[in-house]
Design an enzyme around this catalytic site. Structure first.
Site, PDB file in Angstrom:
ATOM      1  N   TYR A  91       0.866  -1.168   0.000  1.00  0.00           N
ATOM      2  CA  TYR A  91       0.000   0.000   0.000  1.00  0.00           C
ATOM      3  C   TYR A  91       0.906   1.222   0.000  1.00  0.00           C
ATOM      4  CZ  TYR A  91      -4.808  -1.490   1.373  1.00  0.00           C
ATOM      5  OH  TYR A  91      -6.074  -1.977   1.420  1.00  0.00           O
ATOM      6  N   ASN A 135      -7.466   2.685   3.289  1.00  0.00           N
ATOM      7  CA  ASN A 135      -7.968   2.200   4.588  1.00  0.00           C
ATOM      8  C   ASN A 135      -6.796   1.843   5.506  1.00  0.00           C
ATOM      9  OD1 ASN A 135     -10.697   1.816   5.827  1.00  0.00           O
ATOM     10  ND2 ASN A 135      -9.697  -0.073   6.488  1.00  0.00           N
ATOM     11  N   ALA A 136      -6.430   0.557   5.564  1.00  0.00           N
ATOM     12  CA  ALA A 136      -5.175   0.131   6.208  1.00  0.00           C
ATOM     13  C   ALA A 136      -5.035   0.551   7.669  1.00  0.00           C
ATOM     14  CB  ALA A 136      -3.965   0.629   5.404  1.00  0.00           C
ATOM     15  N   GLU A 137      -6.150   0.903   8.311  1.00  0.00           N
ATOM     16  CA  GLU A 137      -6.096   1.370   9.708  1.00  0.00           C
ATOM     17  C   GLU A 137      -5.111   2.523   9.880  1.00  0.00           C
ATOM     18  OE1 GLU A 137      -8.140  -1.599   9.076  1.00  0.00           O
ATOM     19  OE2 GLU A 137      -6.175  -2.487   9.442  1.00  0.00           O
ATOM     20  N   ASN A 194      -9.648   1.019  -3.089  1.00  0.00           N
ATOM     21  CA  ASN A 194      -9.630  -0.144  -2.210  1.00  0.00           C
ATOM     22  C   ASN A 194     -10.955  -0.312  -1.488  1.00  0.00           C
ATOM     23  OD1 ASN A 194      -8.209  -2.295  -0.751  1.00  0.00           O
ATOM     24  ND2 ASN A 194      -8.604  -1.003   1.021  1.00  0.00           N
ATOM     25  N   GLU A 195     -11.434  -1.539  -1.463  1.00  0.00           N
ATOM     26  CA  GLU A 195     -12.603  -1.883  -0.641  1.00  0.00           C
ATOM     27  C   GLU A 195     -13.715  -0.848  -0.797  1.00  0.00           C
ATOM     28  OE1 GLU A 195     -10.251  -2.098   2.917  1.00  0.00           O
ATOM     29  OE2 GLU A 195     -10.300  -4.278   2.955  1.00  0.00           O
ATOM     30  N   GLU A 284      -6.906  -9.567  -0.384  1.00  0.00           N
ATOM     31  CA  GLU A 284      -6.582  -9.509   1.049  1.00  0.00           C
ATOM     32  C   GLU A 284      -7.286 -10.691   1.682  1.00  0.00           C
ATOM     33  OE1 GLU A 284      -7.444  -5.958   3.292  1.00  0.00           O
ATOM     34  OE2 GLU A 284      -6.635  -4.670   1.721  1.00  0.00           O
ATOM     35  N   TYR A 350      -0.268  -7.185  14.182  1.00  0.00           N
ATOM     36  CA  TYR A 350      -1.336  -7.846  13.425  1.00  0.00           C
ATOM     37  C   TYR A 350      -1.385  -9.356  13.635  1.00  0.00           C
ATOM     38  CZ  TYR A 350      -4.993  -7.108   9.966  1.00  0.00           C
ATOM     39  OH  TYR A 350      -6.205  -6.978   9.348  1.00  0.00           O
TER      40      TYR A 350
END
Ligand code: NAG
Ligand code: NAG
Ligand code: NAG
Length: 974
Positions: A91, A135-137, A194-195, A284, A350
């Protein structure tokens, strides 16, 4: 839409000749699609092909911005390769590179070229995912702070949003484009946004796709649908190879042994309906789980999303037909500084296959077992599904996969109930070119609780023909005059191995009594038990070449490595080490590189021409065993690293919240005078008190409000807006009023503190935890950080503008004082603005203090110390700082190492108490500056113990770590 061409890898002339003999189906098989821009990356219904070569694409996700030490990118990529990922997905984080509209930074830790270089050095294919939304937190889901002030909606096509999105793509495409396979690089797929599945605007997708293409991105485009929704598989905005993501265990790690029974069994049909001409792609798939503030911690996530999960769920993906599988995350890293969105804390470990400090995990070893199989056993790449006959088909699900090119078939067995902890025996009816069998014929085949197996039948490898085996294949390799295959199963499980032999007097040599064999109708049947170790079985005289069958128990199998020898396509085998990074052969010497954590017995299987060995360039004395394997020991030498005891170190202390004092000079602060906002938060009073509206996008925010007292005013009423785990503290005229979670607080009964005559000063400190994401494409990321309401209470003073405010955030706002560490490193604490976290700051006139602190502190406090390290070459000792306190008084702390903010600690919320300090940021061969800022939420906070500690000490071939540029206070740009 980009036209999809159909390309035949074999020329039409050859095809025409071939057609006469070959059945029509094989003609169809040669039809590969491409995107009309390049034929370097093509696909068919089965898999991706790179330069015409088919592969199982098994990658892990990696975020360079979560490890700001470029040397370690080479380390992590090497570990990816060692764990048998053949790809990596990156990302790219817009906000990480752009502090201000029009300003982009790709220097130092932001040099993404080095990430591409690291992937290339480790021979990994690359998926690029540059958003603009990821996104990716991460903060704003990857949007830069300045986009908070964009009037138009993000992820929708509009002149303003198109222009801003293109500004980013133009900047990042300068790196993606030359790193594509078409330009000599490793990028093979490029994701669009994304998403994106709520409030979608297909014209936005189309615009992003077009921009990538205009800039020269010519590899196939992909989309990561957040579920099987069908977005962008067809129509406007659709991509070349559609795929989706899935997190079947979810993100609540607090009951880690409880699994939902929700393995997907419908994907095959969905894929058949949605995009049958493309390989099934999981862009993912759950590789771990993130953990929220106050969560159970990453050990719990590692337990939940463990190696058993990897067995059951990944093998189920293969059973459904996936041949592109990207694990999110392969390596998680750290959301250092203000990178994180509010739900997650500093560690982004993670529970991934490789842990935050870069260590191996049981799931990492499981990934290696699967990956090696996936890359070795090629018929697995081109299969069609069938349903075999199973005797216990009410409990055991067995999916059949039949290769379309050979007779090889695979049987993927698991419990119907994913969460089952039973051990069940079963039989499968198989049909092979050597006959029909109900297997096993002689001993037991079991599926243990939370286990899944891939059984291979009718398989030609090297000079051998495997009829079937009830053990799982790790890999096989020809080693000169003989072939080798490693199979495995859990300890105490039985295995059956049926091999076609040309004569009945085949010789089977095994030292283990549990091994028995018989020959019938030209099939050698070997029965054995998987013990804790590896049992060699040597089969000679049955084929052109002998076969060394290595039967491993699971523990032993996890420590088998099959590195591909540098500059070749062949693997060698080595059992024992903690990590094997690589193998190369020069003349008759085989050189291994890798890591050990203790003195390690090893076994090596190599071609006959190898006569000597080295481990990390040191000679390795091995003894040749009977069947041509070599054994010996790698000695671990304890480096006796001297770790400074920070409880005995000299610490310096300064009070650090002069903003509390009513006479503090805030004349240089920004006057909060906006009447309008682009935030989605609706203000209730004016002026607007949202930090982002004034260019402050990260970390702590100070506000100072002034009003003249009068007998009507009885107090004031404040509503703080910020994310999870945020907090704020209020003072009036220098007196502490309290510390609060976000939300509303009315202040009345202020006794003598509130002046009825003259000026009153409110000082507010807001501890923010980043911005929301934009999961639903509804501009939620624009939720404000600041105060939504601030008015006076009393009979005549409830006006919408009753207090005058000044606001302060990080020094310089969008014009960063420290562009090297970038937009997320520092917030608006006094000490941060003064550079107290930086190397070279002179704390000579600060007080000496002991840590753990023995005084109660009410304002913000700063602590500084220095320590030296000397970690010898040839070792890797990933370091951490641990906070240890048992105080009930709530406080927050920021941890700075050499000026880099590597920890946000909340003693009342947790769960994180240990913070990773990556080498490179940390000087492992010299002196380091440590600063801790403590913000009491309750009155009287006390900093507890601060402990420096390695996670593990490894003797290692880790690539040399270059020190990251950590500018001192003299380099501050103000
Ligand atoms: C196998 O043996 C190793 C080394 O003695 C031990 O650490 C491990 O726990 C054993 N595993 C099993 C499953 O018995
Ligand atoms: C303070 O503001 C909140 C939120 O607008 C409101 O619900 C509350 O009644 C107010 N308190 C007082 C004392 O006015
Ligand atoms: C004011 O006095 C009351 C009663 O003594 C006390 O509960 C409250 O905490 C005081 N408020 C402040 C702001 O000191």
């Amino acid at each position: 839409m980009v036209a999809r061409g159909v390309l035949t890898s074999v020329s039409m002339a050859i095809m025409a000749v071939a057609t006469a003999a070959a059945p029509l189906v094989s003609l169809e098989k040669r039809e590969e699609s491409n995107n009309g821009l390049t034929d370097r990356v093509t696909w068919d219904k089965h898999s991706l092909l790179i330069d015409g070569e088919r592969l199982f694409f098994f990658s892990g996700e990696f975020h360079y911005y979560r490890l700001p030490s470029p040397s370690l990118w080479f380390d992590v990529m090497e570990k990816f390769k060692a764990l048998e990922f053949n790809g990596v997905s990156f990302y790219f984080n817009w906000g990480y590179h752009s502090p201000k509209k029009g300003v982009y930074d790709f220097d130092g830790v932001r040099d993404v070229q080095k990430a591409f270089d690291a992937a290339a050095a480790a021979d990994l294919h690359v998926i690029t995912r540059a958003g603009p939304y990821i996104n990716a937190e991460v903060d704003c889901g990857g949007f830069p702070g300045w986009l908070m002030n964009q009037h138009s909606m993000a992820r929708k096509s509009s002149p303003e949003n198109d222009a801003n999105s293109k500004e980013w793509l133009e900047a990042i495409d300068k790196y993606i484009v030359p790193n594509q396979i078409t330009k000599g690089g490793r990028v093979v797929l490029n994701q669009i946004d994304n998403e994106y599945a709520d409030n979608v605007d297909p014209y936005y997708m189309e615009m992003i796709k077009q921009k990538f293409a205009e800039d020269g991105v010519d590899v196939p485009s992909i989309f990561n649908d957040p579920n099987t929704n069908g977005y962008f598989a067809h129509g406007t905005g659709s991509v070349d190879i559609y795929g989706w993501d899935s997190y079947p265990l979810g993100f609540d790690c607090s009951n880690p042994t409880v699994w939902p029974n929700n393995r997907s069994t419908t994907w095959r049909d969905y894929h058949e309906m949605m995009n049958p001409g493309e390989p099934m792609a999981l862009y993912e798939f759950q590789g771990g789980a993130f953990d929220p503030w106050g969560g159970p911690g990453y050990d719990a996530c590692r337990t939940m999303v463990n190696e058993q999960y990897a067995k059951v769920f990944y093998k189920n993906n293969y059973a459904q037909g996936a041949t592109i599988q990207n694990l999110y995350m392969g390596y998680g890293g750290s959301s250092w500084g203000g990178l994180a969105k509010p739900t997650v804390y500093t560690s982004y470990d993670y529970g991934a296959p490789i842990s935050e400090p870069g260590l191996m995990t049981p799931k990492g070893y499981e990934v290696k077992l699967q990956g090696t199989f996936l890359h070795t056993v090629k018929p697995f790449w081109t299969t069609e599904h069938f349903s075999p006959k199973v005797d216990k088909d009410d409990i055991i699900l067995v999916d059949g996969l039949a290769d379309v090119n050979t007779d090889t078939k695979f049987y993927i067995a698991q419990h119907w109930n994913t969460a089952s902890e039973d051990k069940d025996e079963f039989h499968i009816d198989i049909e092979t070119s050597d006959g029909k069998f109900t297997i096993p014929q002689k001993n037991k085949l079991v599926i243990d609780g939370r286990e899944a197996k891939i059984l291979t039948t009718d398989y030609d490898f090297h000079s051998q023909h495997l009829v079937y085996t009830t053990s799982e294949i790790f890999t096989h390799q020809t080693m000169g005059s003989h072939d080798v295959m490693v199979v495995y199963a859990y300890e105490d499980q039985e295995g059956e191995f049926a091999l076609k032999v040309s004569k009945d007097d085949v010789k089977v040599d095994a030292k283990d009594d549990s091994v028995s064999h018989s020959v019938e109708d030209g099939i050698l049947l070997i029965n054995y038990k998987h013990t804790n170790g590896t049992t060699p079985i040597y089969i000679s005289g049955g084929s052109d070449q002998d076969l060394l069958l290595l039967v491993a128990g699971y523990s032993s199998a996890t420590r088998w490595w099959a590195p591909i020898v540098k500059d070749s396509k062949d693997r060698v085998l080595i059992q024992g080490p903690y990590l094997v990074r690589g193998a190369s052969i020069s003349d008759s010497t085989l050189a291994f590189t890798g890591d050990i954590d203790e003195t390690t017995d090893i076994e090596v299987v190599v071609p006959e021409n190898i006569e000597s060995f080295t481990w990390n360039d040191k000679e390795l004395k091995l003894k040749k065993s009977e069947h041509g394997t070599w054994t010996g020991t790698i000695e671990f030498k304890d480096p006796k690293i001297d770790i400074p005891d920070l409880t005995k170190a000299e610490w310096k202390y300064s009070e650090a919240s002069p903003e509390i004092n009513p006479d503090f000079d805030d004349s240089t602060w920004t006057t909060a005078n906006h009447l309008q906002t682009n935030s989605v938060t609706i203000p209730e009073t004016w002026p607007i008190l949202f930090a982002d509206d004034y260019g402050f996008h990260t970390g702590c925010i100070w506000l100072r409000g002034k009003f003249n007292g009068s007998s009507d005013i009885t107090g004031f009423n404040l509503t703080a807006v910020s994310g999870d785990a945020s907090a704020w503290v209020a003072w009036l005229n220098g007196e502490y009023l309290g510390g609060y979670d976000v939300g509303n607080q009315a202040f009345e009964d202020l006794n003598g503190t509130l002046k009825t005559d003259g000026e009153n000063v409110i000082s507010l400190l807001l501890w923010t935890t980043g911005h929301e994401d934009d999961w639903s494409a509804d501009d939620d990321y624009k939720t404000a950080r600041g105060f939504q309401k601030a008015n006076l209470l009393g009979t005549r003073n409830q006006t919408i503008w009753s207090i005058d405010w000044k606001i302060q955030g990080n020094l310089g706002g969008e014009d960063l004082a420290d562009p090297v560490r970038g937009p997320y490193n520092e917030g608006g604490l006094y000490g941060e603005r003064m550079g107290w976290h930086l190397p070279g700051f002179d704390d000579g006139d600060w007080d000496k203090v002991s840590v753990p602190e023995d005084k109660n502190r009410t304002g913000v406090s700063w602590y500084r110390t220095n320590f030296d390290l000397d970690i010898p070459d040839g070792y890797d000792a990933p370091m951490s700082i641990k906070f240890d306190d048992d105080t009930k008084t709530r406080y927050r702390a920021l941890l700075f190492i050499n000026g880099w903010q590597f920890g946000r600690y909340a003693n009342d919320l947790g769960p994180q108490t240990q913070y990773y300090l990556p080498s490179g940021i940390l000087n492992t061969k010299g002196s380091n500056t440590l600063a801790v800022a403590v913000i009491p939420i309750d009155k009287g906070a006390q900093l507890g113990k601060v402990i420096l500690e390695p996670y593990k000490v490894l003797e290692s071939s880790i690539p040399a770590v270059e020190l990251v540029d950590s500018p001192g206070i003299d380099k501050r740009q103000t």
